[in-house]
Design a protein around this motif. Sequence first.
Motif, PDB file in Angstrom:
ATOM      1  N   GLU A   1       0.828  -1.212   0.000  1.00  0.00           N
ATOM      2  CA  GLU A   1       0.000   0.000   0.000  1.00  0.00           C
ATOM      3  C   GLU A   1       0.862   1.261   0.000  1.00  0.00           C
ATOM      4  N   ARG A   2       1.929   1.248   0.759  1.00  0.00           N
ATOM      5  CA  ARG A   2       2.825   2.417   0.745  1.00  0.00           C
ATOM      6  C   ARG A   2       3.454   2.599  -0.623  1.00  0.00           C
ATOM      7  N   GLN A   3       3.847   1.498  -1.256  1.00  0.00           N
ATOM      8  CA  GLN A   3       4.491   1.602  -2.561  1.00  0.00           C
ATOM      9  C   GLN A   3       3.494   2.052  -3.632  1.00  0.00           C
ATOM     10  N   THR A   4       2.297   1.522  -3.593  1.00  0.00           N
ATOM     11  CA  THR A   4       1.282   1.936  -4.569  1.00  0.00           C
ATOM     12  C   THR A   4       0.979   3.427  -4.436  1.00  0.00           C
ATOM     13  N   LEU A   5       0.883   3.883  -3.199  1.00  0.00           N
ATOM     14  CA  LEU A   5       0.650   5.310  -2.971  1.00  0.00           C
ATOM     15  C   LEU A   5       1.767   6.145  -3.555  1.00  0.00           C
ATOM     16  N   ARG A   6       3.004   5.717  -3.309  1.00  0.00           N
ATOM     17  CA  ARG A   6       4.145   6.462  -3.828  1.00  0.00           C
ATOM     18  C   ARG A   6       4.162   6.458  -5.365  1.00  0.00           C
ATOM     19  N   ASP A   7       3.784   5.321  -5.966  1.00  0.00           N
ATOM     20  CA  ASP A   7       3.779   5.218  -7.424  1.00  0.00           C
ATOM     21  C   ASP A   7       2.670   6.053  -8.055  1.00  0.00           C
ATOM     22  N   ASP A   8       1.549   6.199  -7.351  1.00  0.00           N
ATOM     23  CA  ASP A   8       0.408   6.926  -7.897  1.00  0.00           C
ATOM     24  C   ASP A   8       0.535   8.440  -7.769  1.00  0.00           C
ATOM     25  N   VAL A   9       1.247   8.895  -6.751  1.00  0.00           N
ATOM     26  CA  VAL A   9       1.173  10.314  -6.397  1.00  0.00           C
ATOM     27  C   VAL A   9       1.764  11.269  -7.439  1.00  0.00           C
ATOM     28  N   PRO A  10       2.800  10.914  -8.202  1.00  0.00           N
ATOM     29  CA  PRO A  10       3.262  11.873  -9.207  1.00  0.00           C
ATOM     30  C   PRO A  10       2.185  12.245 -10.225  1.00  0.00           C
ATOM     31  N   ARG A  11       1.270  11.320 -10.491  1.00  0.00           N
ATOM     32  CA  ARG A  11       0.218  11.554 -11.481  1.00  0.00           C
ATOM     33  C   ARG A  11      -1.058  12.086 -10.835  1.00  0.00           C
ATOM     34  N   LEU A  12      -1.420  11.530  -9.694  1.00  0.00           N
ATOM     35  CA  LEU A  12      -2.716  11.843  -9.095  1.00  0.00           C
ATOM     36  C   LEU A  12      -2.650  12.914  -8.025  1.00  0.00           C
ATOM     37  N   GLY A  13      -1.487  13.160  -7.449  1.00  0.00           N
ATOM     38  CA  GLY A  13      -1.379  14.152  -6.391  1.00  0.00           C
ATOM     39  C   GLY A  13      -2.274  13.806  -5.214  1.00  0.00           C
ATOM     40  N   LEU A  14      -3.025  14.783  -4.728  1.00  0.00           N
ATOM     41  CA  LEU A  14      -3.869  14.586  -3.560  1.00  0.00           C
ATOM     42  C   LEU A  14      -5.050  13.657  -3.817  1.00  0.00           C
ATOM     43  N   LYS A  15      -5.283  13.281  -5.066  1.00  0.00           N
ATOM     44  CA  LYS A  15      -6.342  12.324  -5.383  1.00  0.00           C
ATOM     45  C   LYS A  15      -5.890  10.879  -5.171  1.00  0.00           C
ATOM     46  N   ALA A  16      -4.592  10.655  -5.035  1.00  0.00           N
ATOM     47  CA  ALA A  16      -4.105   9.307  -4.728  1.00  0.00           C
ATOM     48  C   ALA A  16      -4.688   8.867  -3.391  1.00  0.00           C
ATOM     49  N   SER A  17      -4.839   7.562  -3.223  1.00  0.00           N
ATOM     50  CA  SER A  17      -5.511   7.093  -2.011  1.00  0.00           C
ATOM     51  C   SER A  17      -4.827   5.866  -1.439  1.00  0.00           C
ATOM     52  N   VAL A  18      -5.096   5.625  -0.164  1.00  0.00           N
ATOM     53  CA  VAL A  18      -4.620   4.433   0.520  1.00  0.00           C
ATOM     54  C   VAL A  18      -5.695   4.025   1.520  1.00  0.00           C
ATOM     55  N   LYS A  19      -6.006   2.754   1.537  1.00  0.00           N
ATOM     56  CA  LYS A  19      -7.043   2.200   2.430  1.00  0.00           C
ATOM     57  C   LYS A  19      -8.362   2.973   2.317  1.00  0.00           C
ATOM     58  N   GLY A  20      -8.712   3.343   1.103  1.00  0.00           N
ATOM     59  CA  GLY A  20      -9.999   3.967   0.867  1.00  0.00           C
ATOM     60  C   GLY A  20     -10.081   5.444   1.202  1.00  0.00           C
ATOM     61  N   ARG A  21      -8.954   6.047   1.585  1.00  0.00           N
ATOM     62  CA  ARG A  21      -8.945   7.479   1.905  1.00  0.00           C
ATOM     63  C   ARG A  21      -8.005   8.201   0.952  1.00  0.00           C
ATOM     64  N   SER A  22      -8.432   9.339   0.441  1.00  0.00           N
ATOM     65  CA  SER A  22      -7.570  10.115  -0.440  1.00  0.00           C
ATOM     66  C   SER A  22      -6.502  10.834   0.378  1.00  0.00           C
ATOM     67  N   LEU A  23      -5.414  11.192  -0.305  1.00  0.00           N
ATOM     68  CA  LEU A  23      -4.383  11.977   0.364  1.00  0.00           C
ATOM     69  C   LEU A  23      -4.912  13.341   0.786  1.00  0.00           C
ATOM     70  N   ARG A  24      -5.901  13.843   0.084  1.00  0.00           N
ATOM     71  CA  ARG A  24      -6.495  15.115   0.516  1.00  0.00           C
ATOM     72  C   ARG A  24      -7.139  14.956   1.898  1.00  0.00           C
ATOM     73  N   GLU A  25      -7.889  13.864   2.088  1.00  0.00           N
ATOM     74  CA  GLU A  25      -8.498  13.613   3.403  1.00  0.00           C
ATOM     75  C   GLU A  25      -7.428  13.373   4.468  1.00  0.00           C
ATOM     76  N   ILE A  26      -6.445  12.562   4.131  1.00  0.00           N
ATOM     77  CA  ILE A  26      -5.370  12.277   5.077  1.00  0.00           C
ATOM     78  C   ILE A  26      -4.605  13.562   5.389  1.00  0.00           C
ATOM     79  N   GLY A  27      -4.413  14.378   4.379  1.00  0.00           N
ATOM     80  CA  GLY A  27      -3.675  15.623   4.562  1.00  0.00           C
ATOM     81  C   GLY A  27      -4.336  16.562   5.549  1.00  0.00           C
ATOM     82  N   VAL A  28      -5.676  16.590   5.567  1.00  0.00           N
ATOM     83  CA  VAL A  28      -6.383  17.415   6.554  1.00  0.00           C
ATOM     84  C   VAL A  28      -5.998  16.990   7.962  1.00  0.00           C
ATOM     85  N   ASP A  29      -5.986  15.682   8.196  1.00  0.00           N
ATOM     86  CA  ASP A  29      -5.639  15.172   9.528  1.00  0.00           C
ATOM     87  C   ASP A  29      -4.182  15.449   9.872  1.00  0.00           C
ATOM     88  N   VAL A  30      -3.288  15.210   8.918  1.00  0.00           N
ATOM     89  CA  VAL A  30      -1.865  15.359   9.196  1.00  0.00           C
ATOM     90  C   VAL A  30      -1.496  16.824   9.396  1.00  0.00           C
TER      91      VAL A  30
END
Length: 460
Positions: A364-393
């Motif tokens: 899951e960490r690797q897939t997230l890393r592979d997706d993020v150059p293209r998808l940015g904050l739309k990339a997701s892990v465990k059903g949550r987007s990086l935008r949602e995770i970013g709010v928490d972080v």
Amino acid sequence: MARDVSDSTLITSRAELVAWFNEGMKPPADFKVGTEHEKFPFYRSSHEPVPYEGDRGIKALLDGMQARLNWEPILDREHIIGLFDEKGGGAISLEPGGQFELSGAPLATIHETREELEHHFKALDSVAEPLGIGFLLIGMTPKWRREDVPVMPKQRYDIMRRYMPKVGTRGLDMMFRTSTVQANLDYSSEADMVLKMRVAIALQPLLTALFANSPFTDGKPNGLLSARSEIWRDTDKARAGMLPFVFEDGMGFDRYVDYALDVPMYFVKRGEVYHDVAGASFRDLLAGRLPQLPGERATLSDWANHLSTIFPEVRLKRYLEMRGADVGPLPLCLALPAFCVGLLYDTASLESAWDLVKSWSVEERQTLRDDVPRLGLKASVKGRSLREIGVDVLALARAGLKARARLDEAGDDETHFLDPLDAIIAGQSEAERLLSLYDGAWGQSVDPLFDLGSPVLAAV
């Protein structure tokens, strides 16, 4: 790295390699943050890259900065290739394609980092302006082809340039066409290092998404938000990546030494000469059986320099380097250290961040890393987007900075340095903003990018 370490002490045992990391430990009260940022020099009149030589070249820029700052020169044989402050105020260095880098001093607060950044750019602008030189704060050259980019006269880069095409398809692009901002942070113990490294590696894709700023190649959109991050995916897999072993039981300095010993070497420096040993094993140098330098034994400077040639998403030295971000406008150059300090230097924020990411698997960490150059904050892990995770972080980072309560002369704490990231989470990344301008007001031209940094301090 601004300049290579010089310590001729012979290494007599593997334990000394582990001890080298132990010596980086500091009590939390002494924690500092260092910020490094690169930028591409260009001629304002033509938007062309700046060569090393010439009356208006990078050498002239370095000479002017030396006169302005009264810093000591860093030489590679007869060539000036950087400057350093003997009083510990940082250093200036050149990346392979002329990217002009400030390796900032270790500082106690982000307020001090802002003062350092302002001082650097004021000095730089005063020297660059008469030379007709401007600077691009973007993660990848938006217009120049690789063959257009000048080569800096540094021996270590000559070695890397020959070796890179043997181990990946994008190494030369990484060297000559990308630019980053980094934050360097301390650790208090081995356990503290491990926890910080795990959280930081898991969340580097979030940093990449927040700081994505390289959407153009060869004068047009490249289909990515962070081309710089994508380039690292096929630069050299032996020395880059997400370091799965960091999350395994038994992770510590000893385990990182094993990893570093298995990364092929680039060079051995003796005197003023960089000996090309690309692909060789540091273990052979330790044993005195390096084929290219028979009988030569490893020194502490060899170890420190070798560690500087390893490029994972988070790099361990006597501090931790956050390496996932594209360089961007100056407020983002301050937002990165603020984010990292707030998240990693506050115990409650750090532990909460670990709770957020500890269930993520290697895959899951690797897939997230592979997706993020293209998808940015739309990339997701465990059903949550990086935008949602970013709010928490970001909330954790803000809480950490608030708890630090490091105030400036006006009585303001460090939390406001995160404001640009809140705006990105709520809206769009710098890459997305630039793409909108490209398709709109810029009439599908990248040339207006070269005017965004004039004057350089306008965005601070």
